[in-house]
Design a protein around this motif. Sequence first.
Motif, PDB file in Angstrom:
ATOM      1  N   UNK A 275       0.613  -1.418   0.120  1.00 30.57           N
ATOM      2  CA  UNK A 275       0.080  -0.268  -0.087  1.00 30.57           C
ATOM      3  C   UNK A 275       1.054   1.813  -0.626  1.00 30.57           C
ATOM      4  N   UNK A 276       1.901   1.357   0.932  1.00 28.55           N
ATOM      5  CA  UNK A 276       2.866   2.300   0.978  1.00 28.55           C
ATOM      6  C   UNK A 276       3.943   2.311  -0.399  1.00 28.55           C
ATOM      7  N   UNK A 279       1.690   3.525  -3.611  1.00 28.85           N
ATOM      8  CA  UNK A 279       1.157   4.237  -3.339  1.00 28.85           C
ATOM      9  C   UNK A 279      -0.909   4.697  -3.738  1.00 28.85           C
ATOM     10  N   UNK A 280      -1.184   3.089  -2.956  1.00 24.37           N
ATOM     11  CA  UNK A 280      -2.315   2.642  -3.180  1.00 24.37           C
ATOM     12  C   UNK A 280      -3.052   2.838  -2.403  1.00 24.37           C
ATOM     13  N   UNK A 282      -7.095   2.614  -1.180  1.00 24.23           N
ATOM     14  CA  UNK A 282      -8.405   1.488  -0.752  1.00 24.23           C
ATOM     15  C   UNK A 282      -9.473   2.045  -0.536  1.00 24.23           C
TER      16      UNK A 282
ATOM     17  N   UNK B  63       8.969  -1.357  -4.954  1.00 24.61           N
ATOM     18  CA  UNK B  63       9.482  -0.727  -4.133  1.00 24.61           C
ATOM     19  C   UNK B  63      10.899  -0.181  -4.902  1.00 24.61           C
ATOM     20  N   UNK B 253      -0.213   6.007   4.725  1.00 28.72           N
ATOM     21  CA  UNK B 253       0.551   5.077   5.271  1.00 28.72           C
ATOM     22  C   UNK B 253       1.897   5.557   4.527  1.00 28.72           C
ATOM     23  N   UNK B 254       2.640   5.968   5.245  1.00 28.91           N
ATOM     24  CA  UNK B 254       4.181   6.165   4.791  1.00 28.91           C
ATOM     25  C   UNK B 254       4.970   5.186   5.121  1.00 28.91           C
ATOM     26  N   UNK B 255       5.348   4.120   5.892  1.00 29.90           N
ATOM     27  CA  UNK B 255       6.187   3.193   6.459  1.00 29.90           C
ATOM     28  C   UNK B 255       5.053   2.125   7.080  1.00 29.90           C
ATOM     29  N   UNK B 282      -7.699   3.640   2.674  1.00 28.34           N
ATOM     30  CA  UNK B 282      -6.858   3.686   3.558  1.00 28.34           C
ATOM     31  C   UNK B 282      -5.958   4.363   2.524  1.00 28.34           C
ATOM     32  N   UNK B 283      -4.848   4.886   1.411  1.00 33.97           N
ATOM     33  CA  UNK B 283      -3.633   5.255   1.310  1.00 33.97           C
ATOM     34  C   UNK B 283      -2.561   5.274   1.364  1.00 33.97           C
ATOM     35  N   UNK B 284      -1.923   4.526   0.187  1.00 30.43           N
ATOM     36  CA  UNK B 284       0.372   5.117   1.248  1.00 30.43           C
ATOM     37  C   UNK B 284       0.292   5.535   0.359  1.00 30.43           C
ATOM     38  N   UNK B 285       1.294   6.506  -0.007  1.00 32.22           N
ATOM     39  CA  UNK B 285       1.400   7.739   0.039  1.00 32.22           C
ATOM     40  C   UNK B 285       3.427   7.514  -0.055  1.00 32.22           C
ATOM     41  N   UNK B 286       4.187   8.213  -1.144  1.00 35.39           N
ATOM     42  CA  UNK B 286       5.410   8.877  -0.858  1.00 35.39           C
ATOM     43  C   UNK B 286       5.576  10.719  -1.340  1.00 35.39           C
TER      44      UNK B 286
END
Lengths: 344, 344
Positions: A275-276, A279-280, A282, B63, B253-255, B282-286
């Motif tokens: 997810x991280x 960069x997903x 949900x 990654x 979520x960043x890590x 829920x969102x992952x990001x950088x």
Amino acid sequence: MTTMNRILCLATRPDKSLSPEHFTILEEKIGPLGPDDVLVRNTWLSIDPSVRLRLHAVTPNGYLPPFEVGEPLVGLALGVVVESRSSRFSPGDTVTHMYGYRDCAVVPAGGGGLGGAGSLTKIETDGFAPQWFLGPLGSSGLTAYVGLVEIIGLQPADVLWVSAAAGAVGSIAAQLAVLRGSTVIASAGNQDKVDYLRDGLGVHSAFDYHSGDVTTLVADAAPDGIDAYFDNVGGDHFDAALANLRTGGRIAMCGAISGYDVAAPGPGPSNTFQITAKSLSIRGFRAGSFAHLYDAMRFEVGTHLSDGSMVHRESVYEELEQAPTALVDLLNGRTTGKTLCRLA
Amino acid sequence: MTTMNRILCLATRPDKSLSPEHFTILEEKIGPLGPDDVLVRNTWLSIDPSVRLRLHAVTPNGYLPPFEVGEPLVGLALGVVVESRSSRFSPGDTVTHMYGYRDCAVVPAGGGGLGGAGSLTKIETDGFAPQWFLGPLGSSGLTAYVGLVEIIGLQPADVLWVSAAAGAVGSIAAQLAVLRGSTVIASAGNQDKVDYLRDGLGVHSAFDYHSGDVTTLVADAAPDGIDAYFDNVGGDHFDAALANLRTGGRIAMCGAISGYDVAAPGPGPSNTFQITAKSLSIRGFRAGSFAHLYDAMRFEVGTHLSDGSMVHRESVYEELEQAPTALVDLLNGRTTGKTLCRLA
């Protein structure tokens, strides 16, 4: 008019897999209608997998409470008004409401305790089969539409995976996505359904999820990855989506049938770091929160159904006695399209 | 000028937990600069947990690739230009770039293979300590800002949980949220850090995640549930967030530091149905994908740091020899605030 009614109740709570023996039919007299009450003779019951969740002793946090043993079940239904104390409904009206799993229902016209999306609603069938307003032109259609348009934000360039794609929601989602120009990968649980996905719904690629590791099956169908996943299943399908989504990928979650008919949920995906890393996004959703999109859905799906560019199947069971079998068959993947119970 | 350089390399690949013995320092001659190259003397190395992921033989799908044994590490660093073949950089300039874990770096001014957020960037320190541009005014600050503002869409009425809140990103996120009027619950891994969260950062409630079941600890801190979760940890913290989020809740979520220093990730949350049941996002990001928000972050965080309404701590290690210890200490929760290695 009939003064006796029959209502499906939970007889014993299932420890593990559900079977028809867990249900019983209660007979009770229909009392006099209260002010604003409407008496409906149900003609079609919508059989939905999520009712299984409420047969557990404890329901998931945030979900509706469990049904108690001996308590009448409720669920989406369609019927005809027999008698009305409401100025908004007249005998002969076709209506949907949430007092299903019974021959007749006394429904408060104002919605009562089961309001919102389950409120008593008059249906103009406009030449469509009335039961379609429980399926592609009703709750199932709205779930498919909201998931694709509002949650995923589907674009024509997207590669989309739809699971449980031969089901009530999945079959509409898969076809809508094809018709909107996306590339659609669809999965289901047996070869007959896979043939239906490919030949009936016109998806670009289809697989039986029993035929191998789901992550590998998705990768084989989409070697360059997927952009979006419409989830009706959860479990290993969710894992497979995380593994196969490309950067910026989106998941819409409207249910997780794989986890409903088991005593306790299995372990979740160990690859949530995806997810991280990618960069997903949900998002879980319930169609009931998007009632404002009903007209847009009704127009798009209705147009496709009218001109034959969208197909629709039903698995129909007869009479209240068969409703438990319908639910068990649905949970075990033995039905295709919308699962319904028809009451004479 | 120095003609010899020292670069940190992976000596042996860790099977399980990382230790300083897994690293070695390679000495090599600095070659002549190519066209557009800039020679930088590094003065501060940013020690980031995510570098641990690249020490595994295989990195997560999506990654960056693994570091090979004997290959120089890279990472975010700050330094001073010694010699420049680029018209955009002059000797004496303070710069950040991605060629860290070494005393000196030859950096292509155009970004080269480590472009994007890692491109050579000139820093105007404006009276701030230069190393803050690796922390609260740099990558850590941008991660905190993007997570709160862009991913979570934080509102003053929200109850927010920040994990690893004594860390480089978490401490900025927790304070920004407090200053924006939200109710903030913060967690960390020992009592000293918990005291710092409460007394230093001014959060409303803080707990040591070792002091009990994390789901229960969050529920105790927020009996009515939380609206949002800023995740730096993953694992059981992600579970606890799913259990405690209210309907419509959001996770950024960043890590997932809990999963970095282990051979294989543990099983994920078994309660992913919560995502559907409570319509969670829920969102992952950088942060690197949100460079356009840098000026807004810099203004807001810089203002708070200048007027003393935001505090900042650093855990500083000296010289390249100590960089492995810094990383191991960071992964084991022994550092507070931004973890840095200072080069003389």
